[in-house]
Design an enzyme around this catalytic site. Structure first.
Site, PDB file in Angstrom:
ATOM      1  N   HIS A 416      45.942  45.081  38.863  1.00 28.03           N
ATOM      2  CA  HIS A 416      46.193  44.547  40.201  1.00 28.03           C
ATOM      3  C   HIS A 416      46.304  43.029  40.213  1.00 28.03           C
ATOM      4  CE1 HIS A 416      46.936  45.229  44.267  1.00 28.03           C
ATOM      5  NE2 HIS A 416      45.742  45.517  44.740  1.00 28.03           N
ATOM      6  N   ASP A 420      51.495  44.951  42.372  1.00 26.69           N
ATOM      7  CA  ASP A 420      51.062  45.258  43.729  1.00 26.69           C
ATOM      8  C   ASP A 420      51.183  46.751  44.004  1.00 26.69           C
ATOM      9  OD1 ASP A 420      53.779  45.817  45.278  1.00 26.69           O
ATOM     10  OD2 ASP A 420      54.103  44.077  43.986  1.00 26.69           O
TER      11      ASP A 420
END
Length: 445
Positions: A416, A420
């Site tokens: 992350h 996204d």
């Protein structure tokens, strides 16, 4: 295979140190000289191997590139080949013994005009040539990691070669008993230190909980050692997990129609090759997911090769070999490669070449059981997928009628820091489209 392993390792070590590649230096020995054939540094952070099989015995004549033994590291198995022409005089290890990098596997009596090959550190058969190297490590401060900086701060005399070995084996030089002139730490001192701290494969010991409880301590072996290191690093990554379910009715129908004819051709066809090809097709639209992350420079290497790792359970633990260039393979070709890797895994003899350069990983946990799981990313990769078991479940069609459907869960974990959630969701939806509509997958639509 062993030769290519050594060449690949030499290139990687040179790349890491930003020095020119140096392979072997050569010196001549007289007829009848007995030289130790040492286990070379095979890279990948490997510091020891287990002897699994000997192909020679004392008195046997060997030529260069003849097989000497089969060894197993915490990542792979490989054959070690001779660098000399001569006669085997002594074998230093038994089967299942642990041999450290730099120690002699066998002694070989050289033939006339034989040239003995040495490692790229320039050590002689008697040892000690490292003491003549220039201690110029101060000029490389910007390339050293935290451990290297700590070793520097301790002001322990050692050559750059010895510092590299200490760094790769997570050894603090101040903890090593130095035998060199002026307190200098030699390569032999590092090897002796590693031998001292190495854990016995199995040590029986009492657990002092209470008088009625006993047990034994078992050291990590084989692939478990690699999993310890890789998962410790992996769990420092902030994971984003996206899960969905997929209707596999159509792809199961395709597979069932051809599996018998494939078996007659020696190919065991499962659903996994379809899932892999679907992922490869989806990556064509999301190439940034097929990448390696360099955390230090905060850059991505977006890769053209779809080298798909597949998690496999073997008699020696979990291992993740890969199939190279899935983007260029059809479903049957992927199935053949899977069959080959499974055979190697069952024998605990997966070549190192099949374990390196993975760009994207998949895990079929559904073969064992379980519906959803959170797969763990293997750095420097960015994403990993895991498939759950297929279940017959009721679903509604467009008219509201209930029908039975084969439903499989899928979970994707992504880094992350650079990926996204929308990207992962869109990638998963495209992968799902190909799985649920295999005609589009097979015809390239």
């Amino acid at each position: 295979m062993a030769l290519s392993w050594r060449l690949l390792t030499a290139a990687r070590l040179a790349a890491r140190s930003r020095d020119p590649i140096r392979f072997f230096s050569v010196s001549s020995f007289r007829f009848g000289s007995v030289v130790p054939f040492k286990l070379s540094d095979i890279g990948e952070g490997i510091r020891d191997v287990t002897i699994k099989e000997w192909f020679v015995k004392p008195g046997d004549r060997v030529n260069q590139f003849d097989d000497i033994c089969m060894v197993e590291s915490d990542k792979a198995t490989a054959k070690i080949t001779s660098r000399y022409d001569g006669v085997v005089k002594t074998i230093h290890y038994k089967v299942d013994d642990v041999a450290l990098v730099g120690t002699a596997l066998v002694d070989i009596e050289l033939e006339d005009s034989t040239e003995a090959t040495r490692d790229n550190e320039g050590e002689t058969v008697q040892g000690g040539a490292e003491d003549q190297e220039t201690d110029n490590w101060e000029t490389k401060e910007s390339e050293l990691d935290r451990l290297e900086m700590e070793n520097m701060s301790e002001k322990v005399p050692a050559t750059p070669a010895v510092r590299r070995i200490a760094r790769e084996n997570n050894v603090k030089l101040k903890d090593v008993v130095a035998t060199g002139k002026g307190g200098r730490v030699l390569k032999e001192d590092i090897l002796a230190h590693l031998q001292k701290i190495s854990t016995s494969p199995e040590v029986k010991a009492e657990i002092l909980l209470n008088a009625s409880v006993t047990g034994r301590t078992v050291g990590l072996q084989g692939y478990q050692k690699y999993m310890w290191k890789s998962m410790t690093k992996a769990l420092s990554i902030p994971h984003f997990v996206y899960s969905d379910e997929c209707n596999v009715d159509q792809v199961m129908r395709y597979r069932n129609e051809v599996k018998d004819s494939m078996m007659e051709r020696g190919v065991s066809l499962t659903l996994l090759p379809f899932f892999m090809k679907a992922a490869s097709r989806a990556l064509e639209q999301f190439p940034e997911l097929n990448a390696w992350l360099d955390e230090e420079s905060q850059t991505l290497s977006v890769l053209d090769n779809h080298n798909f790792g597949v998690a496999m359970a073997t008699p020696r633990g979990l291992v993740v070999p890969n199939i190279k260039n899935v983007q260029n393979l059809n479903v049957v070709a992927i199935a053949r490669e899977l069959n080959r890797l499974r055979e190697c895994g069952n024998k605990a003899s997966i070549p190192l070449a099949d374990l390196t350069d993975t760009t994207f990983t998949l895990s079929n946990i559904g073969m064992v059981g379980g519906t959803y799981t959170k797969p763990v990313i293997t750095p420097p990769q960015l994403i990993i997928g895991a498939f759950g078991k297929t279940q017959k479940l009721p679903r509604f069609d467009d008219k509201g009628n209930v029908f039975p459907a084969n439903i499989m869960s899928v979970s994707w974990s992504a880094d992350h820091r650079v990926v996204d959630g929308v990207t992962v969701a869109n990638f998963s939806n495209l992968w799902k489209h190909y799985v649920e509509n295999p005609t589009h997958l097979l015809i390239g639509a």
